[in-house]
Design an enzyme around this catalytic site. Structure first.
Site, short mmCIF file in Angstrom:
data_model
loop_
_atom_site.label_atom_id
_atom_site.label_comp_id
_atom_site.label_asym_id
_atom_site.label_seq_id
_atom_site.Cartn_x
_atom_site.Cartn_y
_atom_site.Cartn_z
N GLU A 177 19.92 40.40 36.69
CA GLU A 177 20.77 39.39 36.06
C GLU A 177 22.26 39.70 36.13
O GLU A 177 23.09 38.83 35.92
CB GLU A 177 20.38 39.21 34.59
CG GLU A 177 20.70 40.38 33.69
CD GLU A 177 20.26 40.14 32.25
OE1 GLU A 177 21.12 40.18 31.37
OE2 GLU A 177 19.05 39.90 32.03
N HIS A 196 19.73 35.09 28.81
CA HIS A 196 20.20 36.16 27.91
C HIS A 196 20.98 35.55 26.74
O HIS A 196 22.07 36.03 26.40
CB HIS A 196 21.07 37.16 28.68
CG HIS A 196 21.00 38.55 28.10
ND1 HIS A 196 20.87 39.67 28.88
CD2 HIS A 196 21.04 39.00 26.82
CE1 HIS A 196 20.84 40.75 28.12
NE2 HIS A 196 20.93 40.36 26.86
N ARG A 219 14.77 44.08 28.20
CA ARG A 219 15.61 44.19 29.38
C ARG A 219 14.77 43.77 30.59
O ARG A 219 13.55 43.98 30.63
CB ARG A 219 16.12 45.63 29.58
CG ARG A 219 17.27 46.01 28.66
CD ARG A 219 18.56 45.31 29.07
NE ARG A 219 19.72 45.76 28.33
CZ ARG A 219 20.20 45.17 27.25
NH1 ARG A 219 19.57 44.10 26.76
NH2 ARG A 219 21.28 45.62 26.65
N ASP A 257 14.11 36.23 28.24
CA ASP A 257 15.54 35.97 28.05
C ASP A 257 16.36 36.90 28.93
O ASP A 257 17.59 36.91 28.85
CB ASP A 257 15.91 36.17 26.58
CG ASP A 257 17.33 35.72 26.26
OD1 ASP A 257 17.68 34.58 26.64
OD2 ASP A 257 18.08 36.49 25.64
#
Length: 335
Positions: free
Chosen positions: A267, A299, A238, A262
């Site tokens: 985000e 992501h 995360r 990622d």
């Protein structure tokens, strides 16, 4: 004849809808909306029994209280992580919650390895140079993973697969976790160490832990000071596991060598959407984009056919269980 139960799918993406449609098997009445669940969009759930949300949706207490008023009795998450939903409030309101824990740890683990290889072997830089007919190798020097020490923070399902792959590369794997798996460690010749020792010894650090009060901002200036200056950090957990401001400063001043992720701390409402025509006003994100030793993906680690199939099937399994008054194996119980 009783009408089919109505389900609202928040944050529905075009690439996942065919998988959800197939898994539904025309049993339930589904409405797909691209909007994220927030306190402002909660009213869209009026008239529905169940909603499904994704990792970027807002399940805070205020939003859950509104959903309760609008008649929502069950929430199923199309994600393994559930840090975006306030479970204690859900319990108090009598809203059942289930997640999708096992959709494809392989997809996430393999993406972590892809990030490491692409970052180390300068694949993005190499491809851009190649497109410009620049075939120089001056900016493309990486290192062998063989015999390097890789530290894995978090050895859950994903962390274990990452470790197994890296052992196959011939890496020396060390790990830290609050729940050590001694059998797995012995079988794969992996050593558990303290977080501090891991940071001091690792050439590469893989982040594979859930976001909670303990892991929030786990990677910060204090911990970075323990790391080798040549270390690569790979984050497929995360965004808020890493304190982005501290990370950027460390990258700018060569306190660490490189970062690939990622995920991104801020985000929400950015990832999964095309902002090419409305560039977000986010100075931290822009700094990450501009740094030459950073590789980011939006992501996408879960985006495989197998994972999307499993997510869709588990989503409707959870809904079936609730509709039949059965306890789903994925129901999130609360302390």
């Amino acid at each position: 004849m009783k009408s089919p139960m109505k389900i609202l799918i928040y944050s529905a993406k075009d690439f996942e809808i065919p998988f959800l449609e197939k898994a539904n098997k025309n049993v339930y009445q589904i409405k797909y909306i691209p909007e994220r669940l927030t306190s402002k969009t909660a009213m869209m759930a009026l008239g529905f029994d169940v909603i499904s949300i994704f990792s970027a949706d807002d399940g805070t207490s205020k939003t859950l209280e509104l959903l309760k008023e609008f008649g929502i009795k069950h929430i199923t998450l199309r994600s393994a992580g559930y840090d975006n939903i306030h479970l204690k409030t859900a319990k108090k309101l009598g809203i059942k919650v289930a997640n999708t824990p096992d959709y494809s740890p392989n997809a996430i683990a393999e993406h972590a390895i892809a990030l490491l290889l692409a970052l180390n072997r300068k694949l993005m830089i190499s491809n851009q140079q190649f497109l410009n007919y620049n075939f120089s190798l001056s900016n493309l020097i990486g290192f062998d993973l063989y015999n390097k020490t890789v530290g894995i923070i978090g050895t859950g399902r994903i962390g274990k697969i990452i470790a197994t792959i890296l052992v196959g590369f011939g890496c020396k794997v060390i790990a830290t976790d609050t729940n050590e798996d001694s059998c797995f460690a012995k079988k794969n010749n992996i050593q558990y160490v303290s977080l501090e020792d891991l940071c001091q010894k690792s050439d590469v650090i893989m982040l594979s832990v859930p976001l909670n009060s303990t892991t929030n901002y786990m990677i910060n200036t204090a911990l970075i000071k323990l790391m080798k200056r040549e270390v690569y950090i790979i984050n497929i957990a995360r965004g808020a596991i890493v304190k982005t401001l501290d990370l950027i400063e460390a990258l700018k001043w060569d306190r660490i060598a490189a970062y690939a992720a990622d995920v991104y701390e801020y985000e929400h409402n950015l990832f999964f959407y095309n902002h090419s025509n409305d560039k977000p006003d986010d100075s931290l994100l822009q700094q990450l984009i501009d740094l030459p030793n950073v590789l980011m993906t939006p992501h996408q680690a879960f985006a495989t056919t197998e994972a999307l199939t499993n997510i869709a099937e588990t989503t409707f399994y959870n809904i079936d269980c609730w509709q039949q008054n059965k306890v789903s194996k994925n129901e999130l119980f609360y302390n």
